[in-house]
Motif scaffolding. Sequence first.
Motif, mmCIF file in Angstrom:
data_model
loop_
_atom_site.group_PDB
_atom_site.id
_atom_site.type_symbol
_atom_site.label_atom_id
_atom_site.label_comp_id
_atom_site.label_asym_id
_atom_site.label_seq_id
_atom_site.Cartn_x
_atom_site.Cartn_y
_atom_site.Cartn_z
ATOM 1 N N SER A 13 0.800 -1.050 -0.030
ATOM 2 C CA SER A 13 0.464 -0.156 -0.062
ATOM 3 C C SER A 13 0.575 1.541 -0.078
ATOM 4 O O SER A 13 0.839 2.027 -0.795
ATOM 5 C CB SER A 13 -0.588 0.431 0.958
ATOM 6 N N ILE A 14 1.674 1.257 0.567
ATOM 7 C CA ILE A 14 2.802 2.508 1.248
ATOM 8 C C ILE A 14 3.740 2.599 -0.499
ATOM 9 O O ILE A 14 3.934 3.794 -0.869
ATOM 10 C CB ILE A 14 3.529 2.196 1.990
ATOM 11 N N VAL A 15 3.926 1.771 -1.118
ATOM 12 C CA VAL A 15 5.028 1.852 -2.251
ATOM 13 C C VAL A 15 4.046 2.044 -3.326
ATOM 14 O O VAL A 15 3.858 3.297 -4.038
ATOM 15 C CB VAL A 15 5.441 0.229 -2.730
ATOM 16 N N TYR B 6 4.630 5.299 -4.951
ATOM 17 C CA TYR B 6 5.205 5.570 -5.809
ATOM 18 C C TYR B 6 4.169 5.196 -7.187
ATOM 19 O O TYR B 6 4.122 3.531 -7.710
ATOM 20 C CB TYR B 6 5.994 4.111 -6.417
ATOM 21 N N PRO B 7 2.798 5.373 -7.802
ATOM 22 C CA PRO B 7 2.144 5.279 -8.518
ATOM 23 C C PRO B 7 2.887 5.002 -9.560
ATOM 24 O O PRO B 7 3.264 5.488 -10.555
ATOM 25 C CB PRO B 7 0.656 6.346 -8.760
ATOM 26 N N GLN C 142 7.023 4.808 -14.866
ATOM 27 C CA GLN C 142 8.170 5.999 -14.742
ATOM 28 C C GLN C 142 9.220 5.585 -14.392
ATOM 29 O O GLN C 142 10.238 5.618 -13.971
ATOM 30 C CB GLN C 142 7.294 6.179 -13.339
ATOM 31 N N LEU C 143 10.145 4.113 -14.172
ATOM 32 C CA LEU C 143 11.112 3.888 -14.524
ATOM 33 C C LEU C 143 12.947 3.826 -15.098
ATOM 34 O O LEU C 143 13.112 4.570 -14.197
ATOM 35 C CB LEU C 143 11.594 2.263 -14.209
ATOM 36 N N GLU D 140 11.770 13.053 -6.931
ATOM 37 C CA GLU D 140 10.412 13.588 -5.864
ATOM 38 C C GLU D 140 9.780 13.377 -5.035
ATOM 39 O O GLU D 140 8.641 13.411 -4.422
ATOM 40 C CB GLU D 140 9.281 13.681 -6.781
ATOM 41 N N ARG D 141 10.467 11.645 -4.548
ATOM 42 C CA ARG D 141 9.374 10.813 -3.905
ATOM 43 C C ARG D 141 10.216 10.089 -2.834
ATOM 44 O O ARG D 141 11.440 9.500 -3.478
ATOM 45 C CB ARG D 141 8.354 10.687 -4.062
#
Length: 226
Positions: free
Chosen positions: A139-141, A145-146, A151-152, A161-162
Amino acid sequence: MGRSTNDAQICFRGHDVSLRDVMHFSNDGDINQPFGGKVVVFGGDFRKILPVIPKGSRSEIVNVSLCASNLWSTCKVLKLTKTCAFEPRFVFELAEIKEFSEWILKVGDGVAGDPNDGEVELELSNDILIQHTRDPIASIVDAIYPSLENQLPNPEYLLRERAILAPTHEIVDLVNDYVLSQIDGTEKIYFSSDDVSKNESNVGVRDLYSTEFLNSIKCPGFQITN
């Protein structure tokens, strides 16, 4: 401030004595001045990292902090007035970031929540919580990182950014393992040749530590070379 010592003030006092000793050669009066009359800046947030006193009580830890040193009376406290870590990218973010910054400062000052003696229950706003989850790591990943796989190739997205902060190295391993499981590709496993350094000072020591034991150690900055 976070030195593993029974007296964290030793390093500050030692620096003071050394500068007095050096500076008095140019001016005898400097030997009586804190730090030999030189301007010394102690940076950082001293509320975050306290001196390390093994099995020490709260009063023992406070008594070896810089604030308890006899040098503290000669110090001038300067405070930041701008929270650079929460610099907004858009105008509409100003109010939200200001509110969050003020809340973080209240937590650091110990005034958030009810009156307390070091422990207090804090109420967190819903916008910083991940609720109703069966797998907290996933859940936190997914929240931070949606659309990770898409986005790799973007270093800004991954590195600047995060980020996910973890309290232990074991949690870091769990997060990394989950992220790697979401990336398509062929897995390659590299084995290291771990051993204690073969210099003269370690003669007799190398036989005490097996490869399995060395691989079980999890701490930052630990490096094994052949």
